[in-house]
Design an enzyme around this catalytic site. Structure first.
Site, mmCIF file in Angstrom:
data_model
loop_
_atom_site.group_PDB
_atom_site.id
_atom_site.type_symbol
_atom_site.label_atom_id
_atom_site.label_comp_id
_atom_site.label_asym_id
_atom_site.label_seq_id
_atom_site.Cartn_x
_atom_site.Cartn_y
_atom_site.Cartn_z
ATOM 1 N N CYS A 185 0.325 6.412 0.156
ATOM 2 C CA CYS A 185 -0.633 5.455 -0.377
ATOM 3 C C CYS A 185 0.072 4.186 -0.877
ATOM 4 O O CYS A 185 0.603 3.423 -0.094
ATOM 5 C CB CYS A 185 -1.482 6.128 -1.458
ATOM 6 S SG CYS A 185 -3.004 5.252 -1.857
ATOM 7 N N HIS A 186 0.125 3.969 -2.177
ATOM 8 C CA HIS A 186 0.806 2.815 -2.758
ATOM 9 C C HIS A 186 2.280 3.101 -3.052
ATOM 10 O O HIS A 186 3.000 2.221 -3.522
ATOM 11 C CB HIS A 186 0.108 2.371 -4.051
ATOM 12 C CG HIS A 186 -1.192 1.669 -3.830
ATOM 13 N ND1 HIS A 186 -2.355 2.356 -3.551
ATOM 14 C CD2 HIS A 186 -1.514 0.356 -3.828
ATOM 15 C CE1 HIS A 186 -3.347 1.490 -3.400
ATOM 16 N NE2 HIS A 186 -2.864 0.270 -3.559
#
Length: 174
Positions: free
Chosen positions: A103-104
């Protein structure tokens, strides 16, 4: 079995930490959480997970671990403000030790300038940042680059992310 360093702070995406960590532990690996202060409790952004930090960033080094795990949420963005976490993440990439970022999570690798020439993925909103950092970005549930870097986009990708991360860890034992 592998010792896995996990860079994490408040506002991590709950399942992006809990699900892969559970898979790693069930396979016999040890997961260590690292933040500014050992013993501190950090909370997931969904409010479902609370994690007690095992080690301070000041008390760890690359040599202490076999792999690095970077869960997503807002945690990676907060951690990359601190050069100690950026240098720690870069050290794993430079040493070609396994790095698992979902994800991030790749935000730490962007700030570390460690994605140039790599094939990777991440959450939709950071994909252009990854491209500017020199990565070849693809929109796939899991991307494995050079049998070292494993990246995924979002919580739905966790099963594929965990499977490929475990495959890379298994290679360490052979």
């Amino acid at each position: 079995m592998a010792k896995i360093a996990t860079l994490i702070t408040d506002m991590f995406e709950d399942v992006e930490y809990t699900d892969p960590s559970k898979s790693f532990n069930e396979a016999g690996h040890e997961v260590f959480t690292i933040e500014k202060e050992a013993g501190k409790e950090v909370k997931g952004k969904q409010g479902e997970a609370v994690v007690t930090i095992d080690k301070s960033i000041d008390d760890v080094s690359l040599e202490d671990f076999d792999a690095l795990f970077l869960p997503g949420g807002f945690s990676p963005d907060l951690l990359r403000e601190d050069e100690r976490f950026v240098k720690f993440a870069k050290a794993f990439m430079d040493a070609k030790k396994p790095v698992f970022a979902i994800c991030h999570g790749p935000q730490l690798l962007i700030t570390a300038k460690a994605l140039e020439g790599r094939k990777a993925t991440g959450y939709k909103s950071i994909q252009v940042d990854m491209e500017y950092a020199g990565a070849t970005v693809v929109d796939e549930e899991v991307v494995v680059c050079q049998d070292q870097l494993v990246t995924s986009r979002q919580p739905d990708d966790i099963p594929a992310f965990s499977k490929e991360s475990l495959r890379i860890l298994e290679q360490l034992n052979n």
